[in-house]
Design an enzyme around this catalytic site. Sequence first.
Site, short mmCIF file in Angstrom:
data_model
loop_
_atom_site.label_atom_id
_atom_site.label_comp_id
_atom_site.label_asym_id
_atom_site.label_seq_id
_atom_site.Cartn_x
_atom_site.Cartn_y
_atom_site.Cartn_z
CB SER A 178 135.38 10.45 38.34
OG SER A 178 134.06 9.99 38.19
CG HIS A 206 139.25 12.30 36.83
ND1 HIS A 206 139.22 13.11 37.94
CD2 HIS A 206 137.95 12.08 36.49
CE1 HIS A 206 137.95 13.35 38.27
NE2 HIS A 206 137.16 12.74 37.41
CE LYS A 237 136.84 17.04 37.44
NZ LYS A 237 135.88 16.24 36.70
C1 PLP Z 1 134.43 16.52 36.54
C2 PLP Z 1 133.98 15.68 35.41
C3 PLP Z 1 133.15 16.18 34.41
C4 PLP Z 1 132.53 17.54 34.52
O1 PLP Z 1 133.45 18.54 34.29
P1 PLP Z 1 133.12 20.00 34.85
O2 PLP Z 1 134.04 20.87 34.09
O3 PLP Z 1 133.41 19.96 36.31
O4 PLP Z 1 131.68 20.25 34.54
C5 PLP Z 1 132.87 15.39 33.33
N1 PLP Z 1 133.35 14.12 33.24
C6 PLP Z 1 134.12 13.58 34.21
C7 PLP Z 1 134.62 12.19 34.06
C8 PLP Z 1 134.45 14.35 35.32
O5 PLP Z 1 135.18 13.82 36.28
#
Ligand code: PLP
Length: 386
Positions: A178, A206, A237
């Site tokens: 990330s 992602h 996302k």
């Molecule tokens: C954003 C993210 C999460 C958390 O997801 P949310 O739905 O925002 O709680 C978990 N793992 C990764 C790699 C992320 O980028």
Amino acid sequence: MPFIDLEENLRELEAQGLLRSRRILESAQGAHVTVDGQAYLAFCSNDYLGLAAHPALVDAACQGAVQYGVGAGASHLIIGHTAAHHQLETELAQFLQQDAALLFSTGYMANLGIVSALMGRNDLVLADKLNHASLNDAAQLSRARLVRYNHLDLGHLERSLATASERKKLVVTDAVFSMDGDIAPLPALLALCERYDAYLLVDDAHGFGVLGEQGRGILEHFGVDSPRLIYMATLGKAAGVFGAFVAGNASLIQTLMQGARTYIYTTAFPPLLAVALRASLRLFREEAWRREHLRELIADLKHYLRTECWQLLPSETPIQPLLVGGNKEAVALSDALRSRGILVPVIRPPTVPKGQARLRISLSAAHSKDDVRKLAETLNALAAER
Ligand SMILES: *Cc1c(COP(=O)(O)O)cnc(C)c1O
């Protein structure tokens, strides 16, 4: 005085340039936003496909509210699991060519639930050092022994697998890291897991919607699948809404439904979001141009940015980190961009290793080619001033 120690800690954070603060977003998410009363061109969100404010999703959410109301009112296992949630799970499983899928309220909760339901005190979790914080917290919650292997160091991972005395082993990895934007070598990881009889949990937060022709994420990117694979991704996302899910074989999904505490002991997310998410999946298919446009923007950024002045980390994903180094230098660069009408977030330790503070440029299909060119040209001008 109560809290005096807390105040000291906060002052210490501030002195190190590590104190974070929030800005107030006054518009919908998008390439052009209003923040604290000012208009900006923004490269901050994880809304990679530009769906967060898409009219089709807004319509779907409104219709969902009319049909189901606003709140789910209960957990999935009591009476919060609506037809909209159920259809979304079916569509996610079909899209990913997996037996079944299970929705969670957030990615953070999905990771906590998956790892703590599957692993226990006498087991071993092996995690890439640059994994998302939720995966580390998940391993701790499970009470399994946790080994963090060096980023993408398969030799280190293999030695840890080979010398493990635990019978049950789980390798966990981000699919797209990330804060770096690089992609985990899924086929090689799967081969190791097969060789040493481990499960592989891949967090495609992602990659889902972004990687692959159809947006099926890292599975499509590498064209792999395996019965020992546990696939999870988030829905806040690229999918533009909220939530998360895990997909895999039927007994895995049944086990999580029966045992994942962050699934059982929490309210189902609002059904209107499930209706909106079904519209997202439709747009993954019907607006494939969004992924194509995103790929062009990534190429444009690399093309226009003067790489003799600025170091982008090697990444073929919409996460394009600009490495700066010091915390204060990174903050100063972000401030300079902001004063020129461009928002790019600074990422500092402990989110990234010390001395590797960076600007995390995040591209979205909502950006135009002009937007990306403007960012590159502004950075180039700032380099010339340094
Ligand atoms: C954003 C993210 C999460 C958390 O997801 P949310 O739905 O925002 O709680 C978990 N793992 C990764 C790699 C992320 O980028």
